[in-house]
Design a protein around this motif. Sequence first.
Motif, PDB file in Angstrom:
ATOM      1  N   THR A  69       0.820  -1.221   0.000  1.00 53.05           N
ATOM      2  CA  THR A  69       0.000   0.000   0.000  1.00 53.05           C
ATOM      3  C   THR A  69       0.850   1.265   0.000  1.00 53.05           C
TER       4      THR A  69
ATOM      5  N   ASP B 287      -6.417   8.821  -2.313  1.00 56.38           N
ATOM      6  CA  ASP B 287      -7.117   7.695  -1.675  1.00 56.38           C
ATOM      7  C   ASP B 287      -8.615   7.702  -2.014  1.00 56.38           C
TER       8      ASP B 287
ATOM      9  N   ASN C 275      -9.083   4.550  -3.730  1.00 52.33           N
ATOM     10  CA  ASN C 275      -9.361   3.660  -2.594  1.00 52.33           C
ATOM     11  C   ASN C 275      -8.165   2.742  -2.272  1.00 52.33           C
ATOM     12  N   ILE C 276      -7.038   3.376  -1.946  1.00 48.68           N
ATOM     13  CA  ILE C 276      -5.785   2.637  -1.717  1.00 48.68           C
ATOM     14  C   ILE C 276      -5.652   2.200  -0.263  1.00 48.68           C
ATOM     15  N   LEU C 277      -6.009   3.101   0.665  1.00 48.14           N
ATOM     16  CA  LEU C 277      -5.836   2.799   2.091  1.00 48.14           C
ATOM     17  C   LEU C 277      -7.057   2.018   2.595  1.00 48.14           C
ATOM     18  N   HIS C 278      -6.905   0.713   2.623  1.00 49.14           N
ATOM     19  CA  HIS C 278      -8.040  -0.159   2.939  1.00 49.14           C
ATOM     20  C   HIS C 278      -8.319  -0.278   4.428  1.00 49.14           C
ATOM     21  N   ASN C 279      -7.325  -0.059   5.266  1.00 50.76           N
ATOM     22  CA  ASN C 279      -7.550  -0.200   6.710  1.00 50.76           C
ATOM     23  C   ASN C 279      -6.721   0.810   7.491  1.00 50.76           C
TER      24      ASN C 279
ATOM     25  N   ASP D 244      -2.765   0.469   7.545  1.00 57.55           N
ATOM     26  CA  ASP D 244      -2.055   1.063   6.398  1.00 57.55           C
ATOM     27  C   ASP D 244      -1.847   2.553   6.615  1.00 57.55           C
ATOM     28  N   TYR D 245      -2.919   3.217   7.056  1.00 57.67           N
ATOM     29  CA  TYR D 245      -2.862   4.670   7.254  1.00 57.67           C
ATOM     30  C   TYR D 245      -1.853   5.032   8.342  1.00 57.67           C
TER      31      TYR D 245
END
Length: 200
Positions: free
Chosen positions: A3, A107, A111-115, A118-119
């Motif tokens: 990610t 994002d 929609n890259i940061l799924h959770n 990750d952030y």
Amino acid sequence: MNTIMYIKEELKHFINDNEKIFNQKLLTEATNVSTKITDILTKGNIDLLKNAKKLIFYTVDQQEEDLVSFAQVEGIAWAKHSLTLELKLEWVQAIRRTLWHFISIIDEEKNILHNREDYYSMEKLFNEKIDQFLNNFFLSYSHYKDEMIHKQREMVEHLSVPIIPIKHSVSVLPLIGSIDSYRIKVIEEKVLNDIAESRH
């Protein structure tokens, strides 16, 4: 590709492709600096917009050595041209906010940061590097200023120890003001040097 690697590449492409938008966002985030950006470029040959992009790229690429070296060079440049730390702090915080603003836009689009993990991992990596830049900048800035003050003090002290020759082998040393251990050392050095020169 994980990610962070993916968003890093997306961010670099986005900034390169939208440089005008990136610059405008930076300038709106740093209102005090934006009015002085031309003066800073003229006075110290410091291109704040170009350097902001460089800082972001070193940050997202985790180029620690380049980041530290860049911070040290910047610290000296700002100290040499008497640019204030207040302006620098405002500018770096504007860079930080702009970085996260564009990460948020990317994002939302992709929609890259799924959770949260990750952030938070990315937040820790990027903010640590910006803090590292600031720390090294401040150290470099204060070291240069301290050296400059020390040199100026030495010059003033040497001027405040006037040796006036009266005859070939006689000189007068009028002293005004308080004499501390540092000034005694300067007096001693100057008197001994003068004696050595007068014997040639």
